[in-house]
Design a protein around this motif. Sequence first.
Motif, PDB file in Angstrom:
ATOM      1  N   SER A 181     -14.456   2.636   1.252  1.00  0.00           N
ATOM      2  CA  SER A 181     -13.530   3.768   1.317  1.00  0.00           C
ATOM      3  C   SER A 181     -12.553   3.636   0.158  1.00  0.00           C
ATOM      4  N   PRO A 182     -11.760   4.678  -0.132  1.00  0.00           N
ATOM      5  CA  PRO A 182     -10.738   4.545  -1.186  1.00  0.00           C
ATOM      6  C   PRO A 182      -9.781   3.388  -0.927  1.00  0.00           C
ATOM      7  N   GLY A 183      -9.413   3.180   0.343  1.00  0.00           N
ATOM      8  CA  GLY A 183      -8.515   2.069   0.666  1.00  0.00           C
ATOM      9  C   GLY A 183      -9.127   0.725   0.315  1.00  0.00           C
ATOM     10  N   VAL A 184     -10.423   0.582   0.558  1.00  0.00           N
ATOM     11  CA  VAL A 184     -11.123  -0.669   0.224  1.00  0.00           C
ATOM     12  C   VAL A 184     -11.139  -0.873  -1.285  1.00  0.00           C
ATOM     13  N   ASN A 187      -7.791  -2.009  -2.467  1.00  0.00           N
ATOM     14  CA  ASN A 187      -7.600  -3.440  -2.169  1.00  0.00           C
ATOM     15  C   ASN A 187      -8.387  -4.306  -3.148  1.00  0.00           C
ATOM     16  N   LEU A 188      -9.621  -3.891  -3.478  1.00  0.00           N
ATOM     17  CA  LEU A 188     -10.405  -4.649  -4.446  1.00  0.00           C
ATOM     18  C   LEU A 188      -9.705  -4.704  -5.797  1.00  0.00           C
ATOM     19  N   MET A 189      -9.189  -3.551  -6.225  1.00  0.00           N
ATOM     20  CA  MET A 189      -8.503  -3.491  -7.513  1.00  0.00           C
ATOM     21  C   MET A 189      -7.255  -4.368  -7.504  1.00  0.00           C
ATOM     22  N   THR A 190      -6.504  -4.338  -6.405  1.00  0.00           N
ATOM     23  CA  THR A 190      -5.287  -5.138  -6.296  1.00  0.00           C
ATOM     24  C   THR A 190      -5.596  -6.627  -6.348  1.00  0.00           C
ATOM     25  N   ALA A 357       2.640  -0.510  -8.899  1.00  0.00           N
ATOM     26  CA  ALA A 357       3.102  -0.125  -7.565  1.00  0.00           C
ATOM     27  C   ALA A 357       3.070   1.391  -7.399  1.00  0.00           C
ATOM     28  N   TRP A 358       3.518   2.126  -8.429  1.00  0.00           N
ATOM     29  CA  TRP A 358       3.546   3.588  -8.313  1.00  0.00           C
ATOM     30  C   TRP A 358       2.134   4.163  -8.282  1.00  0.00           C
ATOM     31  N   VAL A 359       1.245   3.628  -9.077  1.00  0.00           N
ATOM     32  CA  VAL A 359      -0.142   4.112  -9.092  1.00  0.00           C
ATOM     33  C   VAL A 359      -0.793   3.887  -7.725  1.00  0.00           C
ATOM     34  N   LEU A 360      -0.531   2.743  -7.089  1.00  0.00           N
ATOM     35  CA  LEU A 360      -1.075   2.482  -5.751  1.00  0.00           C
ATOM     36  C   LEU A 360      -0.528   3.489  -4.744  1.00  0.00           C
ATOM     37  N   GLU A 367      -5.358   9.925  -1.149  1.00  0.00           N
ATOM     38  CA  GLU A 367      -6.348   9.609  -0.113  1.00  0.00           C
ATOM     39  C   GLU A 367      -6.040  10.351   1.187  1.00  0.00           C
ATOM     40  N   ASN A 368      -4.753  10.485   1.511  1.00  0.00           N
ATOM     41  CA  ASN A 368      -4.364  11.187   2.733  1.00  0.00           C
ATOM     42  C   ASN A 368      -4.633  12.686   2.662  1.00  0.00           C
ATOM     43  N   LEU A 369      -4.810  13.216   1.446  1.00  0.00           N
ATOM     44  CA  LEU A 369      -5.100  14.642   1.286  1.00  0.00           C
ATOM     45  C   LEU A 369      -6.577  14.960   1.458  1.00  0.00           C
ATOM     46  N   LEU A 370      -7.422  13.923   1.379  1.00  0.00           N
ATOM     47  CA  LEU A 370      -8.861  14.152   1.440  1.00  0.00           C
ATOM     48  C   LEU A 370      -9.303  14.547   2.842  1.00  0.00           C
ATOM     49  N   PRO A 371     -10.396  15.304   2.937  1.00  0.00           N
ATOM     50  CA  PRO A 371     -10.974  15.581   4.257  1.00  0.00           C
ATOM     51  C   PRO A 371     -11.316  14.270   4.951  1.00  0.00           C
ATOM     52  N   SER A 372     -11.089  14.206   6.239  1.00  0.00           N
ATOM     53  CA  SER A 372     -11.274  12.954   6.973  1.00  0.00           C
ATOM     54  C   SER A 372     -12.715  12.472   6.957  1.00  0.00           C
TER      55      SER A 372
END
Length: 389
Positions: A181-184, A187-190, A357-360, A367-372
Amino acid sequence: MRKYLVEVPEDVAKRLERSGATSMHIDNQLLVIRPDDSTALIPQLHFRSFGTLAVLFTLVFLVFIKWGTKAPFVLPWTGEYSISSSIALLSMVSGVVSFAAAFIRQKITKQGPARNFTWRSLLPLVVACAMIIAIIALGLGWLIDQLFPGLGLDQYTTTVLVFVSLCIVNYLLINLAYTLSPGVVINLMTIMIIGGVGVAMLTNSSKDWWRYNFSFLGTHDSESAWQFNITLIFAGMLMATLVDYLFVNLAKQYRNWKVTSLRWLLLALAANIAGIGLFPNDPKYHWLHDQIAMWLVYLLWILIVIVRWCLPKVTAQFLKVSYAIGGVIVLDYFMFKVVRYLSLTAFELFAFILAFAWVLLLFQYIENLLPSGKEIVPVKLVPIKKQNQ
């Protein structure tokens, strides 16, 4: 209390029956029906999916170490033919093959979260996984070496340890592919950026690198230059992958030139991050490196300013946070360039941390704007009439 009957489509009812006992709860004004056994929601992996490759790589290791080299029967934890380096290398190769196979399988069958990612996402995701496995494996290897100095294990015990390590890594990487997912990806990028830059700092031959500048870690004077530069290159690629995924899906609801402009500016930002690693601050690329680094700051300022008009449904709170971060970056630049209070290293570190931090925050907001992507089925609540006694 009035009682209600919940009516759902027949196929949904059958799926719920197969899941066993179910319960219903309210989650943030959402009515959720789910199995009582939460393990039913976790991807179920058979041993052959992660163990087959582990067995194959373990056999290759055993044959190589026993008959293909002149390695001693008791292998050292560190050094030539070491246990830690073998586990790190084999885990990295086996893990990325497992991840790539699971990703490709989802793309071909068009089932699973990976189907929403483009094929060009595979390379940066695989590289990110490989780098993270290597960083964690080498970090754990260093820790064990500090705890048990001079540790050595015989070839057969080492083989068992290699097999167990490969099974764990393969299992985790396959699960990662099936929960992508985008969140994953964020996290990988971080982890990749923090881990890669951190390792470059710790393993740098010159402990006084910070007296020069942050970019010194990527120059030919630093023994860890390749780690620093490759981290930035693939961090930029991974960021471009994330931008690609987010905006391809965002375009399904918001398709206009403003959103497109935001996408291209973020891709330019990702290209600048990769460019800093691709053109290190050596005499040959000094001018180009400085221009790319400064444009990284300029692009960030532009993004913070225009996000008010280009980001759909932007909130006042997000704008306040964005302007606050932008203001601190401006102050950071003023204290370095005009007042000369901050050193170049301090300026670069502060600007990098604030920009990252701002880019994250921006990625999480998009991500919250995307269709679920969740399946929505019609549900009818029918009141149960009280029967006369």
